[in-house]
Design a protein around this motif. Structure first.
Motif, mmCIF file in Angstrom:
data_model
loop_
_atom_site.group_PDB
_atom_site.id
_atom_site.type_symbol
_atom_site.label_atom_id
_atom_site.label_comp_id
_atom_site.label_asym_id
_atom_site.label_seq_id
_atom_site.Cartn_x
_atom_site.Cartn_y
_atom_site.Cartn_z
ATOM 1 N N VAL A 1 0.758 -1.158 0.021
ATOM 2 C CA VAL A 1 0.069 0.120 -0.132
ATOM 3 C C VAL A 1 0.862 1.351 0.025
ATOM 4 N N VAL A 2 0.307 2.175 -0.472
ATOM 5 C CA VAL A 2 1.138 3.715 -0.529
ATOM 6 C C VAL A 2 0.421 4.450 0.558
ATOM 7 N N LEU A 3 1.188 4.965 1.595
ATOM 8 C CA LEU A 3 0.786 5.654 3.041
ATOM 9 C C LEU A 3 1.034 7.018 2.798
ATOM 10 N N VAL A 4 -0.042 7.779 3.224
ATOM 11 C CA VAL A 4 0.102 9.212 2.957
ATOM 12 C C VAL A 4 -0.232 9.820 4.493
ATOM 13 N N GLN A 5 0.712 10.598 4.959
ATOM 14 C CA GLN A 5 0.263 11.022 6.587
ATOM 15 C C GLN A 5 -0.046 12.357 6.419
ATOM 16 N N SER A 6 -0.677 12.744 7.536
ATOM 17 C CA SER A 6 -1.288 14.245 7.717
ATOM 18 C C SER A 6 -1.489 14.468 9.302
ATOM 19 N N GLY A 7 -1.400 15.591 9.576
ATOM 20 C CA GLY A 7 -1.442 16.044 10.928
ATOM 21 C C GLY A 7 0.010 16.398 11.415
ATOM 22 N N GLY A 8 0.314 16.502 12.769
ATOM 23 C CA GLY A 8 1.511 16.853 13.220
ATOM 24 C C GLY A 8 1.439 18.274 13.490
ATOM 25 N N GLY A 9 2.626 18.745 13.826
ATOM 26 C CA GLY A 9 2.886 20.386 14.200
ATOM 27 C C GLY A 9 3.580 20.483 15.297
ATOM 28 N N LEU A 10 3.235 21.836 15.849
ATOM 29 C CA LEU A 10 3.894 22.200 16.911
ATOM 30 C C LEU A 10 2.776 22.550 17.974
ATOM 31 N N VAL A 11 3.039 22.097 19.317
ATOM 32 C CA VAL A 11 2.189 22.004 20.384
ATOM 33 C C VAL A 11 2.847 21.878 21.725
ATOM 34 N N GLN A 12 2.122 22.950 22.603
ATOM 35 C CA GLN A 12 2.894 22.914 23.857
ATOM 36 C C GLN A 12 2.420 21.670 24.681
ATOM 37 N N ALA A 13 3.426 21.431 25.906
ATOM 38 C CA ALA A 13 3.394 20.437 26.631
ATOM 39 C C ALA A 13 2.089 20.227 27.213
ATOM 40 N N GLY A 14 1.509 19.045 27.455
ATOM 41 C CA GLY A 14 0.355 18.858 27.778
ATOM 42 C C GLY A 14 -0.858 18.856 26.765
ATOM 43 N N GLY A 15 -0.737 19.336 25.419
ATOM 44 C CA GLY A 15 -1.666 19.341 24.565
ATOM 45 C C GLY A 15 -1.735 18.132 23.734
ATOM 46 N N SER A 16 -2.621 18.404 22.607
ATOM 47 C CA SER A 16 -2.952 17.051 21.992
ATOM 48 C C SER A 16 -2.773 17.351 20.436
ATOM 49 N N LEU A 17 -2.610 16.168 19.813
ATOM 50 C CA LEU A 17 -2.530 16.251 18.530
ATOM 51 C C LEU A 17 -2.977 14.745 17.899
ATOM 52 N N THR A 18 -3.743 14.999 16.530
ATOM 53 C CA THR A 18 -4.020 13.526 16.049
ATOM 54 C C THR A 18 -3.241 13.556 14.681
ATOM 55 N N LEU A 19 -2.732 12.451 14.512
ATOM 56 C CA LEU A 19 -1.869 12.152 13.174
ATOM 57 C C LEU A 19 -2.991 11.039 12.440
ATOM 58 N N SER A 20 -3.043 11.217 11.236
ATOM 59 C CA SER A 20 -3.767 10.224 10.102
ATOM 60 C C SER A 20 -2.836 9.861 9.283
ATOM 61 N N CYS A 21 -3.147 8.712 8.608
ATOM 62 C CA CYS A 21 -2.376 7.915 7.777
ATOM 63 C C CYS A 21 -3.513 7.215 6.786
ATOM 64 N N ALA A 22 -3.443 7.694 5.539
ATOM 65 C CA ALA A 22 -4.440 7.271 4.473
ATOM 66 C C ALA A 22 -3.576 6.335 3.673
ATOM 67 N N ALA A 23 -4.329 4.935 3.282
ATOM 68 C CA ALA A 23 -3.741 4.291 2.385
ATOM 69 C C ALA A 23 -4.663 3.904 1.167
ATOM 70 N N SER A 24 -3.576 3.621 0.200
ATOM 71 C CA SER A 24 -4.442 3.540 -1.136
ATOM 72 C C SER A 24 -4.573 1.950 -1.180
ATOM 73 N N GLY A 25 -5.375 1.631 -2.178
ATOM 74 C CA GLY A 25 -5.577 -0.029 -2.413
ATOM 75 C C GLY A 25 -6.754 -0.563 -1.648
ATOM 76 N N ARG A 26 -7.361 -1.539 -2.174
ATOM 77 C CA ARG A 26 -8.531 -2.068 -1.559
ATOM 78 C C ARG A 26 -8.272 -3.249 -0.537
ATOM 79 N N THR A 27 -7.174 -3.514 -0.371
ATOM 80 C CA THR A 27 -6.623 -4.432 0.718
ATOM 81 C C THR A 27 -5.992 -4.064 2.041
ATOM 82 N N PHE A 28 -6.630 -2.889 2.415
ATOM 83 C CA PHE A 28 -6.082 -1.979 3.633
ATOM 84 C C PHE A 28 -6.467 -2.722 4.578
ATOM 85 N N SER A 29 -7.846 -3.221 4.725
ATOM 86 C CA SER A 29 -7.966 -4.121 5.989
ATOM 87 C C SER A 29 -7.387 -5.271 6.262
ATOM 88 N N THR A 30 -6.709 -5.798 5.392
ATOM 89 C CA THR A 30 -5.794 -6.797 5.558
ATOM 90 C C THR A 30 -4.300 -6.712 5.992
#
Length: 125
Positions: free
Chosen positions: A2-31
Motif C-alpha cells: 500500500v501507499v501511505l500518506v500522512q497528515s497532521g502533526g505540528g507544534l504544540v505545547q506540553a500537555g496538548g493534543s494532536l492527531t496524526l492520520s495515515c491514509a492508505a491506497s488500495g482495496r486490501t487495507f483491511s488486511t
C-alpha cells in the motif's frame, strides 16, 4: 503493498493534543497490520503503537500507554494516532507503516513493508 500518506502533526505545547492520520491506497487495507513509529534527533527509530488488521488488538510502547490511542477506520482506508498529554520527549518525526497481517509482528519494525513520508511533531515545554 500500500501507499501511505500522512497528515497532521505540528507544534504544540506540553500537555496538548494532536492527531496524526495515515491514509492508505488500495482495496486490501483491511488486511494490513498498521503501526506508528517515531525518530527523535540523534536517536534510532522506535516503535510507538500498532493495531491489527481487524482492530481487535492494539499495542503501545510503555511511555505512551494511557496517553496515545491508535485506531483505524477500514471503510475510509485510514488510521489514526491520537496523542494526548504530549511531553517534550515526544518530539520526533512520526512515521506510519503497514505490514501484511500474517507476516507482521505488530511490534517489529523490520516486518513492516510500506512507510509513510513522516511528519514532524514538536512539543514545547
Amino acid at each position: 503493498q500500500v501507499v501511505l500518506v500522512q497528515s497532521g502533526g505540528g507544534l504544540v505545547q506540553a500537555g496538548g493534543s494532536l492527531t496524526l492520520s495515515c491514509a492508505a491506497s488500495g482495496r486490501t487495507f483491511s488486511t494490513y497490520t498498521m503501526g506508528w513509529f517515531r525518530q527523535a534527533p540523534g536517536k534510532e527509530r522506535e516503535f510507538v503503537a500498532s493495531i491489527t488488521s481487524n482492530g481487535g488488538s492494539t499495542y503501545y510502547e510503555n511511555s505512551v500507554k494511557g496517553r496515545f490511542t491508535i485506531s483505524r477506520d477500514n471503510s475510509k482506508n485510514t488510521y489514526y494516532l491520537r496523542m494526548n498529554g504530549l511531553k517534550p520527549e515526544d518530539t520526533a518525526v512520526y512515521y506510519c507503516a503497514a505490514g501484511a497481517r500474517y507476516r507482521t509482528n505488530p511490534l517489529r519494525e523490520s516486518d513492516y513493508t510500506s512507510w509513510g513520508q513522516g511528519t514532524q511533531v514538536t512539543v514545547s515545554s
